[in-house]
Design an enzyme around this catalytic site. Structure first.
Site, mmCIF file in Angstrom:
data_model
loop_
_atom_site.group_PDB
_atom_site.id
_atom_site.type_symbol
_atom_site.label_atom_id
_atom_site.label_comp_id
_atom_site.label_asym_id
_atom_site.label_seq_id
_atom_site.Cartn_x
_atom_site.Cartn_y
_atom_site.Cartn_z
ATOM 1 N N HIS A 170 43.824 32.207 -21.839
ATOM 2 C CA HIS A 170 43.107 33.408 -22.474
ATOM 3 C C HIS A 170 41.707 33.319 -22.136
ATOM 4 C CE1 HIS A 170 46.547 35.372 -24.840
ATOM 5 N NE2 HIS A 170 47.180 34.223 -24.306
ATOM 6 N N ASP A 174 40.108 39.027 -27.655
ATOM 7 C CA ASP A 174 41.375 38.835 -27.085
ATOM 8 C C ASP A 174 42.539 39.455 -28.054
ATOM 9 O OD1 ASP A 174 43.082 36.584 -25.175
ATOM 10 O OD2 ASP A 174 44.319 37.011 -27.037
#
Length: 159
Positions: A21, A120
């Site tokens: 990520h 995110d």
């Protein structure tokens, strides 16, 4: 954190502490910095070294280093998903929510507050943070567009 010398809009970036990520998301601040935007990336101490290549390339990028929030289900010292078993996923999500208040207090009266948050997809609480700061939040997903389309479509199916 010091005031940046760039004159572009200020973007606050919240990566999820997992290699799959963080690495894709960090390319975006790289691109934004080359276009003159002011960038602040929130990170925990043990994840700061992941930013070193980006920070050496763009010294104008600032960091907001916050201690990793403690959680009873997480081992002390683990600050990245790669250091945790898969079962720890819910605990890390709840733990990261504790990073809500520090940036809220910091940027409410900041001389150069962010104009937007990029975070995110797992850091859902950053939407609430953006609302309280009166700015937009843009969700980043390291998954492909097809996967996100399927997830979105499944959420829209009536029960």
């Amino acid at each position: 954190m010091t005031t940046s010398t760039t004159s572009g809009a200020h973007v606050l970036v919240f990566p999820y502490p997992a290699p799959g990520h963080m690495m894709p998301l960090l390319d975006l601040p790289n691109q934004l910095a080359t276009r003159g935007l002011t960038i602040t990336i929130q990170v925990t101490p043990k994840n700061l070294s992941i930013l070193n290549p980006l920070l050496s390339k763009h010294p104008s990028i600032k960091t907001l280093v916050l201690p990793f929030p403690a959680h009873p289900s997480l081992p002390t010292g683990a600050e990245n998903v790669k250091d945790l078993p898969p079962i720890a996923f819910p605990a890390i999500m709840r733990s990261m929510h504790q990073h809500f208040a520090p940036p809220l207090h910091r940027f409410q009266n900041h001389p150069s507050p962010p104009a937007a948050i990029v975070s995110d997809m797992f850091l859902w609480w950053t939407h609430q943070l953006a609302c309280q700061l009166g700015i937009r939040r843009f969700m980043f997903s390291s998954s492909g567009a097809m996967a996100m389309s399927i997830i979105y479509s499944l959420r829209r199916i009536p029960t």
